[in-house]
Design a protein around this motif. Structure first.
Motif, PDB file in Angstrom:
ATOM      1  N   TYR A  27       0.702  -1.095  -0.120  1.00  0.00           N
ATOM      2  CA  TYR A  27      -0.067  -0.121  -0.091  1.00  0.00           C
ATOM      3  C   TYR A  27       0.820   1.237  -0.090  1.00  0.00           C
ATOM      4  O   TYR A  27       1.934   1.454   0.873  1.00  0.00           O
ATOM      5  CB  TYR A  27      -0.964  -0.107   1.155  1.00  0.00           C
ATOM      6  CG  TYR A  27      -1.748   1.134   1.360  1.00  0.00           C
ATOM      7  CD1 TYR A  27      -1.443   2.092   2.688  1.00  0.00           C
ATOM      8  CD2 TYR A  27      -2.976   1.441   0.612  1.00  0.00           C
ATOM      9  CE1 TYR A  27      -2.289   3.326   2.763  1.00  0.00           C
ATOM     10  CE2 TYR A  27      -3.636   2.486   0.962  1.00  0.00           C
ATOM     11  CZ  TYR A  27      -3.367   3.238   1.873  1.00  0.00           C
ATOM     12  OH  TYR A  27      -4.265   4.569   2.111  1.00  0.00           O
ATOM     13  N   TYR A  81      -1.524  -3.119   4.539  1.00  0.00           N
ATOM     14  CA  TYR A  81      -2.681  -2.277   3.706  1.00  0.00           C
ATOM     15  C   TYR A  81      -2.965  -1.255   4.603  1.00  0.00           C
ATOM     16  O   TYR A  81      -4.102  -0.964   4.776  1.00  0.00           O
ATOM     17  CB  TYR A  81      -3.556  -3.283   3.689  1.00  0.00           C
ATOM     18  CG  TYR A  81      -4.681  -2.694   2.654  1.00  0.00           C
ATOM     19  CD1 TYR A  81      -6.037  -3.353   2.332  1.00  0.00           C
ATOM     20  CD2 TYR A  81      -4.440  -1.653   1.685  1.00  0.00           C
ATOM     21  CE1 TYR A  81      -6.988  -2.742   1.618  1.00  0.00           C
ATOM     22  CE2 TYR A  81      -5.403  -1.003   0.827  1.00  0.00           C
ATOM     23  CZ  TYR A  81      -6.577  -1.694   0.852  1.00  0.00           C
ATOM     24  OH  TYR A  81      -7.617  -1.270  -0.040  1.00  0.00           O
ATOM     25  N   ASN A  84      -1.632   0.234   7.619  1.00  0.00           N
ATOM     26  CA  ASN A  84      -1.366   0.248   9.121  1.00  0.00           C
ATOM     27  C   ASN A  84       0.139   0.289   8.979  1.00  0.00           C
ATOM     28  O   ASN A  84       0.829  -0.291   8.198  1.00  0.00           O
ATOM     29  CB  ASN A  84      -1.891  -0.811   9.649  1.00  0.00           C
ATOM     30  CG  ASN A  84      -3.369  -0.588   9.772  1.00  0.00           C
ATOM     31  OD1 ASN A  84      -4.020   0.535  10.237  1.00  0.00           O
ATOM     32  ND2 ASN A  84      -3.908  -1.933   9.467  1.00  0.00           N
ATOM     33  N   ARG A 141      -6.898  -3.126  10.541  1.00  0.00           N
ATOM     34  CA  ARG A 141      -5.876  -3.775   9.680  1.00  0.00           C
ATOM     35  C   ARG A 141      -6.882  -4.295   8.292  1.00  0.00           C
ATOM     36  O   ARG A 141      -7.753  -4.744   8.311  1.00  0.00           O
ATOM     37  CB  ARG A 141      -5.170  -4.996  10.166  1.00  0.00           C
ATOM     38  CG  ARG A 141      -4.270  -5.911   9.216  1.00  0.00           C
ATOM     39  CD  ARG A 141      -3.647  -6.809   9.946  1.00  0.00           C
ATOM     40  NE  ARG A 141      -2.845  -7.534   9.112  1.00  0.00           N
ATOM     41  CZ  ARG A 141      -1.729  -8.252   9.373  1.00  0.00           C
ATOM     42  NH1 ARG A 141      -1.586  -8.279  10.629  1.00  0.00           N
ATOM     43  NH2 ARG A 141      -0.818  -8.850   8.488  1.00  0.00           N
ATOM     44  N   GLY A 142      -6.173  -3.838   7.286  1.00  0.00           N
ATOM     45  CA  GLY A 142      -6.431  -4.137   5.876  1.00  0.00           C
ATOM     46  C   GLY A 142      -7.750  -3.263   5.472  1.00  0.00           C
ATOM     47  O   GLY A 142      -8.288  -3.161   4.331  1.00  0.00           O
ATOM     48  N   SER A 143      -7.850  -2.038   6.287  1.00  0.00           N
ATOM     49  CA  SER A 143      -8.923  -1.115   5.756  1.00  0.00           C
ATOM     50  C   SER A 143      -8.456  -0.278   4.675  1.00  0.00           C
ATOM     51  O   SER A 143      -9.171   0.108   3.685  1.00  0.00           O
ATOM     52  CB  SER A 143      -9.499  -0.109   6.891  1.00  0.00           C
ATOM     53  OG  SER A 143      -8.240   0.567   7.034  1.00  0.00           O
ATOM     54  N   GLY A 144      -7.203  -0.053   4.507  1.00  0.00           N
ATOM     55  CA  GLY A 144      -6.633   1.017   3.337  1.00  0.00           C
ATOM     56  C   GLY A 144      -7.120   2.308   3.438  1.00  0.00           C
ATOM     57  O   GLY A 144      -7.014   2.958   2.505  1.00  0.00           O
TER      58      GLY A 144
END
Lengths: 112, 114
Positions: free
Chosen positions: A32, A96, A98, B97-100
């Motif tokens: 990301y 992603y 964090n 986590r993983g939200s972007g």
């Protein structure tokens, strides 16, 4: 050491010109890549972001170009305006979004 | 909707003093972070938390401590302040986590240690 290398440190562009800021990374686990914009006295704010499965993302005058093989990504600001004058940070994350690792920042000045 | 609120905005400390930088968010974000920003160095992660009761070190944790007793609050404690801790400190939060969705930053605390 997870690093994101950003260049140039500072940039002066004429109004209406194109501003280009570049970043390079080493860790291929990064998934990301956001860009943040910071005005004096304020916290950074998310500008635009991209994931490595896409080579380009455009939002208005702002475009991220991503080159996975070269491990580089860049921010292009089209038709640069004096109001775009700010510090820009690239960043990268393995989770992603964090635990972001930030570049050193680029101070952009758009001359009117 | 206030977002992420940091207090104080400015502080001057003497060497050896201690203080707590306050950070609170009202977005029900699970993840919270403390970064320091030094000229030409970007932002360096000090500590982060993935939820109430859970904290972990970042890249530059020495000289700092944190706690996370509630989802909303994530204070940063400086013990025995040193000139090297002169910096601008930013608190940030993100959904999970993983939200972007990216971070929401506070407006920062400018700390000078003399």
């Amino acid at each position: 050491q997870q690093q994101v290398k950003q260049s140039p440190q500072s940039l002066i562009v004429q109004k209406g010109g194109i501003s280009i800021i570049n970043c390079a990374y080493e860790n291929t686990a990064f998934d990301y890549f956001p860009w943040y914009q910071q005005f004096p006295g304020k916290g950074p704010a998310l500008l635009i972001a991209i994931r490595p499965d896409v080579s380009e993302k455009k939002e208005g005058r702002f475009t991220i170009s991503f080159n996975k093989s070269a491990k580089q990504f860049s921010l292009h600001i089209m038709d640069s305006q004096p109001g775009d004058s700010a510090t820009y940070f690239c960043a990268a994350s393995m989770e992603y979004g964090n635990k972001l690792v930030f570049g050193a920042g680029t101070i952009l000045r758009v001359k009117s | 909707n206030a977002g992420v609120t940091q207090t104080p905005k400015f502080r001057i400390l003497k060497i050896g003093q201690s203080m707590t930088l306050q950070c609170t968010q009202d977005m029900n974000h699970n993840y919270m972070y403390w970064y320091r920003q030094d000229p030409g160095m970007g932002l360096k992660l000090i500590y982060y938390s993935v939820g109430a009761g859970i904290t972990d070190k970042g890249e530059v944790p020495n000289g700092y401590n944190v706690s996370r007793s509630t989802t909303e609050d994530f204070p940063l404690r400086l013990e025995l302040a040193a000139p090297s801790q002169t910096s601008v400190y930013f608190c940030a939060s993100s959904l999970s986590r993983g939200s972007g969705y990216g971070y929401t930053f506070g407006s920062g605390t400018r700390l000078t240690v003399v």
